[in-house]
Scaffold this active site. Structure first.
Site, PDB file in Angstrom:
ATOM      1  N   ASP A   1       4.264  -1.273  -9.518  1.00 29.24           N
ATOM      2  CA  ASP A   1       5.543  -1.597  -8.875  1.00 29.24           C
ATOM      3  C   ASP A   1       5.639  -3.112  -8.694  1.00 29.24           C
ATOM      4  OD1 ASP A   1       8.021  -0.896  -7.751  1.00 29.24           O
ATOM      5  OD2 ASP A   1       7.212  -0.957  -5.712  1.00 29.24           O
TER       6      ASP A   1
ATOM      7  N   ASP B   1      -7.826  -9.757  -9.259  1.00 29.62           N
ATOM      8  CA  ASP B   1      -6.790  -9.906 -10.269  1.00 29.62           C
ATOM      9  C   ASP B   1      -7.058  -8.927 -11.418  1.00 29.62           C
ATOM     10  OD1 ASP B   1      -4.969 -10.749 -12.198  1.00 29.62           O
ATOM     11  OD2 ASP B   1      -5.214 -12.871 -11.702  1.00 29.62           O
TER      12      ASP B   1
ATOM     13  N   ASP C   1      -5.084  -5.641  -6.114  1.00 32.18           N
ATOM     14  CA  ASP C   1      -4.076  -6.669  -5.844  1.00 32.18           C
ATOM     15  C   ASP C   1      -4.784  -7.947  -5.420  1.00 32.18           C
ATOM     16  OD1 ASP C   1      -1.844  -8.219  -4.604  1.00 32.18           O
ATOM     17  OD2 ASP C   1      -0.759  -6.349  -4.899  1.00 32.18           O
TER      18      ASP C   1
ATOM     19  N   LYS D   1       7.726  -0.837 -13.115  1.00 34.39           N
ATOM     20  CA  LYS D   1       9.055  -1.332 -12.771  1.00 34.39           C
ATOM     21  C   LYS D   1       9.566  -2.267 -13.863  1.00 34.39           C
ATOM     22  CE  LYS D   1       9.906  -2.778  -8.565  1.00 34.39           C
ATOM     23  NZ  LYS D   1       9.874  -3.626  -7.346  1.00 34.39           N
TER      24      LYS D   1
ATOM     25  N   TRP E   1       2.594   2.844  -2.365  1.00 38.22           N
ATOM     26  CA  TRP E   1       2.342   3.712  -3.523  1.00 38.22           C
ATOM     27  C   TRP E   1       0.935   4.292  -3.468  1.00 38.22           C
ATOM     28  CZ3 TRP E   1       4.729   2.885  -8.956  1.00 38.22           C
ATOM     29  CH2 TRP E   1       6.120   2.780  -8.845  1.00 38.22           C
TER      30      TRP E   1
ATOM     31  N   GLY F   1       0.767  -1.238   0.000  1.00 39.33           N
ATOM     32  CA  GLY F   1       0.000   0.000   0.000  1.00 39.33           C
ATOM     33  C   GLY F   1       0.797   1.287   0.000  1.00 39.33           C
TER      34      GLY F   1
END
Length: 230
Positions: free
Chosen positions: A145, A121, A105, A185, A84, A82
């Site tokens: 990320d 998902d 998530d 990322k 971000w 959590g």
């Protein structure tokens, strides 16, 4: 501890904490623990109430690219734990301009004031429609990320994280509004060129950025696309 002018980078000298060898603790776990205890971002995250040191990576990305604007609609893919999401709430809900922050998530996330985090998902076929409805319109920013669990095989780990970044990009194309931004990322390793070529077709500007909060010995960096063509 002092902070830099932007308030996102802790500075100042600290005494090194040494971890004593403990029965049952492996050498690698001992090294990890020592690194955590001597990491200024870990300490600063605790002070500020962030759920992970990764929060500073997003703070530094936003300081550089100015993507988290007051009133913006944000989607945080792979939001757990959590950090971000917390930063996004702080930066888009400024003054009278109350932004909307939605995290998603598979791992359930403890509630975060000012955000909605779905235990779902994002690959699900109905995810874009659900998120768009919760946002109240298309997203201004989609960010990820996400990282797969490390295998220790450099090339395998590279391919897995690049796969996640490509999936995040596919998702962003469905939900971003024209002019929007994308952050993901990636790992240096050779195949990131494929993703960059794809992003350049969809965004006016695409750049790599390594936040100071990313550890120097890590191949981790971030790709930032701005000016989504829609």
């Amino acid at each position: 501890m002092a902070r830099d002018k932007k308030g996102s980078l802790p500075t100042g000298r600290r005494a090194t904490v040494r971890v004593k060898t403990a029965r049952g603790r492996t050498v690698s776990s001992q090294r990890w623990l020592q690194r955590q205890l001597n990491d200024p971002y870990v300490e600063e995250a605790k002070k500020r109430g962030y759920r992970s040191r990764a929060a500073f990576k997003l703070l530094q990305i936003d300081d550089q690219f100015k993507i988290l604007k007051p009133g913006a609609r944000i989607v945080d893919l792979g939001a757990a734990p959590g950090g971000w999401t917390q930063v996004s709430v702080e930066r888009v809900s400024s003054g009278k301009n109350k932004g909307v922050v939605i995290g998603i998530d598979l791992t359930p996330v403890e509630p975060i004031a000012g955000a909605t985090v779905l235990a779902k998902d994002f690959y699900d076929e109905d995810a874009p429609a659900i998120l768009t409805e919760l946002l109240g319109g298309p997203a201004d920013v989609v960010m990820s990320d996400m990282a797969a669990a490390a295998t220790g095989e450099t090339q395998v780990d590279h391919m897995r994280i690049m796969g996640l970044a490509e999936l995040a990009h596919d998702f962003a194309r469905e939900i971003l509004k024209p002019g929007g931004a994308f952050v993901a990322k990636v790992l240096r390793g050779g195949t990131e060129r494929t993703l960059l070529d794809r992003l350049k077709k969809d965004f006016a500007k695409v750049r790599h950025f390594k936040p100071e909060a990313s550890r120097a010995d890590s191949a981790e960096m971030y790709v930032v696309g701005t000016g989504f063509r829609g």
